[in-house]
Design a protein around this motif. Structure first.
Motif, PDB file in Angstrom:
ATOM      1  N   GLU A 265      51.007  24.150  19.083  1.00  0.00           N
ATOM      2  CA  GLU A 265      51.762  25.165  19.833  1.00  0.00           C
ATOM      3  C   GLU A 265      51.122  26.523  19.581  1.00  0.00           C
ATOM      4  OE1 GLU A 265      55.963  24.955  19.194  1.00  0.00           O
ATOM      5  OE2 GLU A 265      56.068  22.871  19.870  1.00  0.00           O
ATOM      6  N   ALA A 266      51.606  27.545  20.342  1.00  0.00           N
ATOM      7  CA  ALA A 266      50.984  28.876  20.247  1.00  0.00           C
ATOM      8  C   ALA A 266      51.017  29.397  18.808  1.00  0.00           C
ATOM      9  CB  ALA A 266      51.735  29.840  21.161  1.00  0.00           C
ATOM     10  N   ALA A 267      49.948  30.115  18.441  1.00  0.00           N
ATOM     11  CA  ALA A 267      49.865  30.692  17.091  1.00  0.00           C
ATOM     12  C   ALA A 267      51.011  31.668  16.863  1.00  0.00           C
ATOM     13  CB  ALA A 267      48.528  31.409  16.922  1.00  0.00           C
ATOM     14  N   ARG A 268      51.443  31.785  15.607  1.00  0.00           N
ATOM     15  CA  ARG A 268      52.533  32.723  15.283  1.00  0.00           C
ATOM     16  C   ARG A 268      51.935  34.084  14.945  1.00  0.00           C
ATOM     17  NH1 ARG A 268      56.316  29.481  11.201  1.00  0.00           N
ATOM     18  NH2 ARG A 268      54.404  29.617  10.023  1.00  0.00           N
ATOM     19  N   GLU A 269      52.562  35.104  15.498  1.00  0.00           N
ATOM     20  CA  GLU A 269      52.054  36.457  15.260  1.00  0.00           C
ATOM     21  C   GLU A 269      52.216  36.835  13.791  1.00  0.00           C
ATOM     22  OE1 GLU A 269      53.058  40.176  17.549  1.00  0.00           O
ATOM     23  OE2 GLU A 269      53.364  38.586  19.049  1.00  0.00           O
ATOM     24  N   GLY A 270      51.233  37.574  13.300  1.00  0.00           N
ATOM     25  CA  GLY A 270      51.379  38.126  11.946  1.00  0.00           C
ATOM     26  C   GLY A 270      50.909  37.200  10.843  1.00  0.00           C
ATOM     27  N   ASP A 271      50.645  35.911  11.149  1.00  0.00           N
ATOM     28  CA  ASP A 271      50.148  35.005  10.111  1.00  0.00           C
ATOM     29  C   ASP A 271      48.679  35.337   9.812  1.00  0.00           C
ATOM     30  OD1 ASP A 271      52.413  33.596   9.758  1.00  0.00           O
ATOM     31  OD2 ASP A 271      51.726  31.735  10.709  1.00  0.00           O
ATOM     32  N   ILE A 272      48.318  35.439   8.544  1.00  0.00           N
ATOM     33  CA  ILE A 272      46.895  35.645   8.254  1.00  0.00           C
ATOM     34  C   ILE A 272      46.139  34.349   8.535  1.00  0.00           C
ATOM     35  CG2 ILE A 272      47.155  37.524   6.587  1.00  0.00           C
ATOM     36  CD1 ILE A 272      46.783  35.455   4.378  1.00  0.00           C
ATOM     37  N   TYR A 273      44.851  34.486   8.862  1.00  0.00           N
ATOM     38  CA  TYR A 273      44.114  33.284   9.276  1.00  0.00           C
ATOM     39  C   TYR A 273      43.572  32.510   8.079  1.00  0.00           C
ATOM     40  CZ  TYR A 273      41.627  30.244  12.468  1.00  0.00           C
ATOM     41  OH  TYR A 273      41.212  29.137  13.180  1.00  0.00           O
ATOM     42  N   ARG A 274      42.933  33.241   7.152  1.00  0.00           N
ATOM     43  CA  ARG A 274      42.356  32.527   6.005  1.00  0.00           C
ATOM     44  C   ARG A 274      42.903  33.070   4.684  1.00  0.00           C
ATOM     45  NH1 ARG A 274      36.144  33.044   6.256  1.00  0.00           N
ATOM     46  NH2 ARG A 274      36.341  31.861   4.324  1.00  0.00           N
ATOM     47  N   SER A 275      43.073  32.201   3.733  1.00  0.00           N
ATOM     48  CA  SER A 275      43.573  32.640   2.431  1.00  0.00           C
ATOM     49  C   SER A 275      43.002  31.761   1.323  1.00  0.00           C
ATOM     50  CB  SER A 275      45.106  32.554   2.428  1.00  0.00           C
ATOM     51  OG  SER A 275      45.614  32.873   1.164  1.00  0.00           O
ATOM     52  N   MET A 276      42.522  32.407   0.271  1.00  0.00           N
ATOM     53  CA  MET A 276      42.043  31.660  -0.907  1.00  0.00           C
ATOM     54  C   MET A 276      41.989  32.633  -2.098  1.00  0.00           C
ATOM     55  SD  MET A 276      38.473  29.549  -1.621  1.00  0.00           S
ATOM     56  CE  MET A 276      37.490  30.685  -0.693  1.00  0.00           C
ATOM     57  N   LEU A 277      42.509  32.221  -3.222  1.00  0.00           N
ATOM     58  CA  LEU A 277      42.507  33.062  -4.422  1.00  0.00           C
ATOM     59  C   LEU A 277      41.486  32.530  -5.429  1.00  0.00           C
ATOM     60  CD1 LEU A 277      46.324  33.601  -5.161  1.00  0.00           C
ATOM     61  CD2 LEU A 277      44.818  34.919  -3.670  1.00  0.00           C
ATOM     62  N   ALA A 278      40.748  33.448  -6.033  1.00  0.00           N
ATOM     63  CA  ALA A 278      39.824  33.054  -7.111  1.00  0.00           C
ATOM     64  C   ALA A 278      40.633  32.582  -8.313  1.00  0.00           C
ATOM     65  CB  ALA A 278      38.965  34.257  -7.503  1.00  0.00           C
ATOM     66  N   ASN A 279      40.118  31.604  -9.056  1.00  0.00           N
ATOM     67  CA  ASN A 279      40.850  31.197 -10.272  1.00  0.00           C
ATOM     68  C   ASN A 279      39.993  31.245 -11.539  1.00  0.00           C
ATOM     69  OD1 ASN A 279      39.306  28.883 -10.158  1.00  0.00           O
ATOM     70  ND2 ASN A 279      40.980  27.528  -9.534  1.00  0.00           N
ATOM     71  N   GLU A 280      38.820  31.904 -11.449  1.00  0.00           N
ATOM     72  CA  GLU A 280      37.922  31.931 -12.629  1.00  0.00           C
ATOM     73  C   GLU A 280      38.556  32.640 -13.823  1.00  0.00           C
ATOM     74  OE1 GLU A 280      36.392  33.251  -9.715  1.00  0.00           O
ATOM     75  OE2 GLU A 280      34.677  31.930  -9.300  1.00  0.00           O
ATOM     76  N   LYS A 281      39.326  33.693 -13.530  1.00  0.00           N
ATOM     77  CA  LYS A 281      39.906  34.468 -14.639  1.00  0.00           C
ATOM     78  C   LYS A 281      40.908  33.598 -15.424  1.00  0.00           C
ATOM     79  CE  LYS A 281      42.362  38.785 -15.638  1.00  0.00           C
ATOM     80  NZ  LYS A 281      43.017  39.970 -15.077  1.00  0.00           N
TER      81      LYS A 281
END
Ligand SMILES: NC(=O)c1ccc[n+]([C@@H]2O[C@H](COP(=O)([O-])OP(=O)(O)OC[C@H]3O[C@@H](n4cnc5c(N)ncnc54)[C@H](O)[C@@H]3O)[C@@H](O)[C@H]2O)c1
Length: 310
Positions: A265-281
């Protein structure tokens, strides 16, 4: 060690309380059961206080409890709700935190662990992925903002009163007992639908990515934060892996042994497209790493929703 878990009857709390009990911690849960569920916790083996963390009585009980550490998970977790009702969001996430910190300071608690979020970073250019802890915090929702404010309160309580803290910024957490309203709900929504044999719906092209982490790994990270020598800083707890929704559906299919064909279905407004957090720390300083693969975590989650009364 005597530990208070605020929000302990919630989704992540239900994993943490089990882990702490298994490790022999003396656990007290404070929860107003607004989204939490008492039956999501074991019947006994810990103390349960049904209280709102903003209430004066909560402060008094915490002071009288003489805890070594507090894990502060209580709060409201819905980005949309924070936009619709910033007053409610600030009351839950800022005033609740201040009440807990005041009690911690007054009673000589040694350390507070705080549940923060990837939403603290805001919408960042994709070329800075994976997001590292030292990035400027520029939240794009009131939910993200109140988490950042709470982080700053922790740092100031440390500077003024020597109350140690560890901020943990969780990626998209999933697992058994997750509700489908707050952060990271896509897996709980999909898991319920898969368990009931209903079709999955993807908003947009399915190329959008998230960093999905199993709640048991988050519970483990919190345990490491309770004893680390490297406190008074922020850590991401994440897998540092991007999974697209299309890939997620394919892994769901593997986990349940049948191919799934989602509707788009149509994309939702305001959703970020990509997300990933570093975990090295977190890997280097907390000596923690995620252990449960997405396929295994999804298998456990679907099995839970298949057996739970929905
Ligand atoms: N689930 C995720 O993907 C995710 C990601 C990042 C951060 N977090 C943070 O982790 C924490 C736990 O999230 P969750 O997913 O388990 O959510 P949840 O809604 O299941 O748990 C929150 C718990 O806090 C309780 N609570 C809420 N307001 C309260 C108040 N005023 N007084 C006392 N108890 C109160 C609720 O009843 C519930 O048991 C939250 O602070 C959330 O912002 C979650």
């Amino acid at each position: 060690m005597k530990v208070l878990v605020t929000g302990g009857a919630g989704f992540i709390g239900s994993h943490l309380v089990r882990r702490l009990m298994a490790l022999g911690y003396e656990v007290t849960v404070l929860d107003n059961l607004s989204t939490g569920v008492r039956a999501h916790l074991p019947e006994e083996g810990f103390t349960f206080w049904e209280l709102d963390d903003r209430a004066p009585e909560a402060r008094e009980r915490i002071v009288g409890g003489h805890f070594d550490a507090i894990v502060h998970l209580a709060g409201q977790t819905m980005v949309d709700a924070s936009i619709r009702d910033p007053h409610f969001d600030a009351s839950e996430n800022v005033l609740g935190t201040v009440n807990v910190l005041e009690a911690a300071r007054a009673s000589g608690v040694k350390r507070v662990i705080f549940a923060s979020t990837a939403a603290a970073y805001g919408d960042v250019e994709e070329d800075v992925l994976p997001l590292q802890e030292q990035l400027p915090l520029a939240p794009m929702s009131f939910y993200g903002l109140t988490k950042v404010v709470a982080e700053r309160y922790l740092a100031l309580y440390q500077a003024l009163y020597g109350l140690d803290y560890v901020v943990l910024r969780f990626a998209n957490v999933y697992g058994e007992r997750q509700g489908d309203k707050g952060e990271g709900g896509v897996i709980s929504i999909f898991a319920k639908r898969v368990a009931k044999g209903e079709p999955l719906i993807i908003f947009g092209d399915g190329g959008q990515t998230r960093d999905f982490i199993y709640a048991g790994d988050i519970a483990n990270g919190i345990v490491h934060a309770l004893t680390t020598e490297h406190a008074n800083t922020a850590y991401n707890l994440s897998t540092q892996t991007e999974t697209s929704l299309n890939d997620l559906v394919a892994i769901f299919g593997k986990a349940v042994g049948r191919e799934l064909h989602p509707a788009h279905e149509a994309a939702r407004e305001g959703d970020i497209y990509r997300s990933m957090l570093a975990n090295e720390k977190a890997k280097a300083s907390l000596h923690w790493q995620p252990e449960v693969s997405l396929e295994e975590g999804l298998r456990r989650t679907v099995a839970y929703f298949a057996s739970a009364e929905l």
